[in-house]
Design an enzyme around this catalytic site. Structure first.
Site, PDB file in Angstrom:
ATOM      1  N   ARG B  15      61.507  48.434  50.199  1.00 38.25           N
ATOM      2  CA  ARG B  15      61.226  49.872  50.219  1.00 38.25           C
ATOM      3  C   ARG B  15      62.294  50.582  51.069  1.00 38.25           C
ATOM      4  O   ARG B  15      63.164  51.237  50.543  1.00 38.25           O
ATOM      5  CB  ARG B  15      59.801  50.141  50.758  1.00 38.25           C
ATOM      6  CG  ARG B  15      59.298  51.550  50.456  1.00 38.25           C
ATOM      7  CD  ARG B  15      59.810  52.595  51.393  1.00 38.25           C
ATOM      8  NE  ARG B  15      59.441  52.292  52.789  1.00 38.25           N
ATOM      9  CZ  ARG B  15      59.964  52.913  53.830  1.00 38.25           C
ATOM     10  NH1 ARG B  15      60.861  53.875  53.651  1.00 38.25           N
ATOM     11  NH2 ARG B  15      59.623  52.577  55.059  1.00 38.25           N
ATOM     12  N   ASP B  16      62.268  50.398  52.382  1.00 37.03           N
ATOM     13  CA  ASP B  16      63.282  51.037  53.232  1.00 37.03           C
ATOM     14  C   ASP B  16      64.671  50.518  52.843  1.00 37.03           C
ATOM     15  O   ASP B  16      65.659  51.266  52.823  1.00 37.03           O
ATOM     16  CB  ASP B  16      62.982  50.735  54.709  1.00 37.03           C
ATOM     17  CG  ASP B  16      63.457  51.834  55.649  1.00 37.03           C
ATOM     18  OD1 ASP B  16      64.494  52.445  55.365  1.00 37.03           O
ATOM     19  OD2 ASP B  16      62.795  52.081  56.681  1.00 37.03           O
ATOM     20  N   HIS B  19      67.072  52.238  50.337  1.00 39.30           N
ATOM     21  CA  HIS B  19      68.100  53.204  50.760  1.00 39.30           C
ATOM     22  C   HIS B  19      69.466  52.531  50.889  1.00 39.30           C
ATOM     23  O   HIS B  19      70.497  53.124  50.594  1.00 39.30           O
ATOM     24  CB  HIS B  19      67.742  53.797  52.133  1.00 39.30           C
ATOM     25  CG  HIS B  19      66.580  54.736  52.128  1.00 39.30           C
ATOM     26  ND1 HIS B  19      66.591  55.921  51.456  1.00 39.30           N
ATOM     27  CD2 HIS B  19      65.365  54.668  52.732  1.00 39.30           C
ATOM     28  CE1 HIS B  19      65.434  56.558  51.647  1.00 39.30           C
ATOM     29  NE2 HIS B  19      64.672  55.813  52.414  1.00 39.30           N
ATOM     30  N   SER B 169      62.135  56.870  62.769  1.00 36.26           N
ATOM     31  CA  SER B 169      62.945  56.977  61.548  1.00 36.26           C
ATOM     32  C   SER B 169      64.434  57.075  61.822  1.00 36.26           C
ATOM     33  O   SER B 169      65.249  56.590  61.040  1.00 36.26           O
ATOM     34  CB  SER B 169      62.528  58.214  60.754  1.00 36.26           C
ATOM     35  OG  SER B 169      61.141  58.308  60.671  1.00 36.26           O
ATOM     36  N   HIS B 196      57.485  50.908  63.678  1.00 32.79           N
ATOM     37  CA  HIS B 196      58.563  50.755  62.691  1.00 32.79           C
ATOM     38  C   HIS B 196      59.839  51.274  63.349  1.00 32.79           C
ATOM     39  O   HIS B 196      59.932  52.452  63.680  1.00 32.79           O
ATOM     40  CB  HIS B 196      58.190  51.584  61.447  1.00 32.79           C
ATOM     41  CG  HIS B 196      59.272  51.723  60.406  1.00 32.79           C
ATOM     42  ND1 HIS B 196      59.227  51.053  59.201  1.00 32.79           N
ATOM     43  CD2 HIS B 196      60.403  52.478  60.375  1.00 32.79           C
ATOM     44  CE1 HIS B 196      60.293  51.381  58.472  1.00 32.79           C
ATOM     45  NE2 HIS B 196      61.017  52.250  59.159  1.00 32.79           N
ATOM     46  N   HIS B 198      64.247  51.572  63.798  1.00 30.56           N
ATOM     47  CA  HIS B 198      65.576  51.502  63.178  1.00 30.56           C
ATOM     48  C   HIS B 198      66.602  51.161  64.255  1.00 30.56           C
ATOM     49  O   HIS B 198      66.381  51.405  65.440  1.00 30.56           O
ATOM     50  CB  HIS B 198      65.928  52.813  62.469  1.00 30.56           C
ATOM     51  CG  HIS B 198      65.323  52.892  61.094  1.00 30.56           C
ATOM     52  ND1 HIS B 198      65.979  52.483  59.968  1.00 30.56           N
ATOM     53  CD2 HIS B 198      64.103  53.304  60.688  1.00 30.56           C
ATOM     54  CE1 HIS B 198      65.197  52.647  58.904  1.00 30.56           C
ATOM     55  NE2 HIS B 198      64.045  53.152  59.310  1.00 30.56           N
ATOM     56  N   TYR B 287      67.715  63.830  60.997  1.00 30.21           N
ATOM     57  CA  TYR B 287      67.605  63.257  59.652  1.00 30.21           C
ATOM     58  C   TYR B 287      68.970  62.860  59.118  1.00 30.21           C
ATOM     59  O   TYR B 287      69.947  63.597  59.271  1.00 30.21           O
ATOM     60  CB  TYR B 287      67.033  64.286  58.684  1.00 30.21           C
ATOM     61  CG  TYR B 287      65.608  64.613  58.913  1.00 30.21           C
ATOM     62  CD1 TYR B 287      64.602  63.973  58.188  1.00 30.21           C
ATOM     63  CD2 TYR B 287      65.241  65.544  59.869  1.00 30.21           C
ATOM     64  CE1 TYR B 287      63.279  64.258  58.412  1.00 30.21           C
ATOM     65  CE2 TYR B 287      63.914  65.847  60.095  1.00 30.21           C
ATOM     66  CZ  TYR B 287      62.937  65.195  59.362  1.00 30.21           C
ATOM     67  OH  TYR B 287      61.636  65.477  59.590  1.00 30.21           O
TER      68      TYR B 287
END
Lengths: 337, 337
Positions: B15-16, B19, B169, B196, B198, B287
């Site tokens: 899923r991630d 990207h 994120s 979660h 990164h 973002y």
């Protein structure tokens, strides 16, 4: 203008990173990297074969370029940054250090296995006598219990080292272990404590922050992660993280980022990822040179090379004891039948 | 035989990680990855477009393969592992969830911006009604102060979420921030807390360990680091580190390492390194979709795109406010003249 530096970073891409590119640095590459590091304000730049002065050999890997030429090149362009050299007694000699001094090196880092600090006595005291800033560099630090690490660090201090580093060569230490060890060193040494991490368990940054929180003031970084195994604490990322934490390195964040992206990244032949082999080395806590031996023995005895490496880690086998790898594999195979 | 699991890991590479490969997964790749993950004993495998069910679009990136086909493929081979789907209200619908359930999905993770938990109410309660295990997923968690994060997490709990995740994120959180936030969530929620991370600041593993130490019991990992930005906490490395710490994941270390090396690594088109762009995003805490806008604005106004991104981070600009990027750049350029 005095630059505020809470932590002094030594950039090791031109030494530890030499492993990552099979010791193939060219003079031109070193000129470009060292110039950019100098302009970014990195206080120390280490330049040597991956295994230190005199390391170029069939055993440790032949350098493309004589390291003295690389040191000379780095000194010529690095401005206010000081060039450091790594010396492993038994490989690098006092004569090698003298040559490096003639070319402008200002710091010697004298490296031994964590339990063998005594072999650094002559190198450290000579380096001091010759006017170098001197670092004792205790490799494979995870292999000694805390009290042994402290004892060995105190030996290096007694020989005259200005700083003693805990070096996590295999990237095997966990953050709470780094914390405990740094605190013990801090409590028992009068000189600076340093930390050099590897990223085999994806913990180089975590361990570096743990060391800093416990009082380490000298830290090694490797720009774009260029180092042995999975690489080191990534310098430009460390500078960014420390800025976020309000800790000054005196390094210009944008310049070090640009150097990583534009000057260093193109030199890398293989990306610095955490591959299976790197992960196994960190998990087992063994020398990277054991990998090939273990894979051969695994094939011969029909067992998994990882089991051998993990057993070698438990037995605390050190470099020079490669003969034991076959013995261990043979015993394991027998035990399974 | 019951498998002992102190921590339940959700693998997000399908899923991630979508990207990281521009949403180009094939059915064959998903079959091989999901089968290997199942055999390694990974409890949850998330399969969706990178932006969740329904994400395939010109705006978010078109998938090569219909994600429902990928979910079906994963379910068909993943054995005891449960397949999870990500749903962003506004992109993924209740109907999409129904389709996923028909194909065998067992868990829905309902994701919103950290301050917009209220838009998850219907999705969470419907997911529960339909018999799914349900996770509330608070994205860009670094953008809210601790009390706001707790308030939003409690909203998700009140809608029926079995677990609420703090989602970093942008890879922007520091370990002490993760620690404080996890503790606050743990203190105020009756349901499971998840994390979660990164790796944009090379802190995914450090933050994950901090979360676990403070009581998080659900953790996301991405095998071979396959995720947005610099990727996620690397699953096979996490399993190794937790084993060293005596924390059981129920995942077979050798199998997950082999899956990373032999099945997943060949899928990666670009290595998951910490590049300049990823580092800037983590440092600024913005973002990833802002990067291109900022670079265009930087060119137009003759300033550094990093200055714009850092300013946007300070102003806590969120997705949908891309218009502000030009305004910010224009103001900065004026202030310099």
């Amino acid at each position: 203008m005095t630059i505020q530096r809470d932590i002094l970073i030594t950039e090791v891409a031109l030494r530890d990173g030499s492993h990552a590119i099979a010791h193939q640095y060219t003079v031109d590459q070193v000129l470009r990297v060292a110039k950019a590091l100098g302009e970014a304000g990195v206080p120390y730049i280490e330049v040597s074969h991956g295994d230190g002065l005199g390391g170029s050999s069939l055993q440790y890997g032949l350098s493309l370029t004589d390291e003295l030429k690389l040191i000379e090149a780095a000194v010529s362009v690095s401005g206010d940054s000081k060039v450091a050299v790594l010396v492993l007694p038994g490989i690098g000699t006092i004569e090698d250090m003298k040559e490096a001094i003639k070319l402008g090196a200002k710091m010697a880092r004298i490296a031994t296995h964590v339990t063998e600090a005594d072999v650094s006595a002559q190198h450290i005291s000579k380096a001091k006598d010759m006017g170098l800033e001197t670092v004792g560099f205790l490799m494979m630090s995870h292999m000694a219990p805390v009290d042994k690490l402290v004892e060995q660090a105190k030996l290096m201090e007694s020989y005259g080292a200005d700083t003693v580093y805990m070096v996590d060569s295999a990237g095997a230490l966990l953050p709470h272990e780094v914390r405990e060890r740094t605190r013990a060193l801090r409590d028992h040494l009068g000189v600076n404590v340093g930390f050099h991490g590897h990223n085999n368990l994806s913990l180089a940054m975590a361990n570096t922050l743990a060391a800093i929180e416990e009082g380490a003031v000298r830290i090694d970084g490797s720009i774009r992660c260029l180092g042995a195994g999975a690489g080191n604490t990534q310098t430009e990322v460390l500078v960014a993280v420390l800025e976020r934490m309000g800790i000054q390195t005196g390094i210009d964040l944008y310049k070090i980022m640009d150097t990583a992206e534009e000057v260093v990244a193109p030199i890398l032949q293989v990306p610095q990822e955490i591959t299976r082999d790197n992960l196994v080395l960190g998990y087992a806590g063994v020398y990277s040179s054991f990998m090939l031996h273990a894979q051969r023995a695994a094939k011969k005895f029909g067992i998994d090379s990882r089991d051998i490496l993990i057993e070698l880690g438990k037995l605390k086998v050190v470099g020079g004891q490669e003969d034991m790898i076959i013995d261990v594999a043979s015993e394991m195979a027998k035990a399974r039948n």
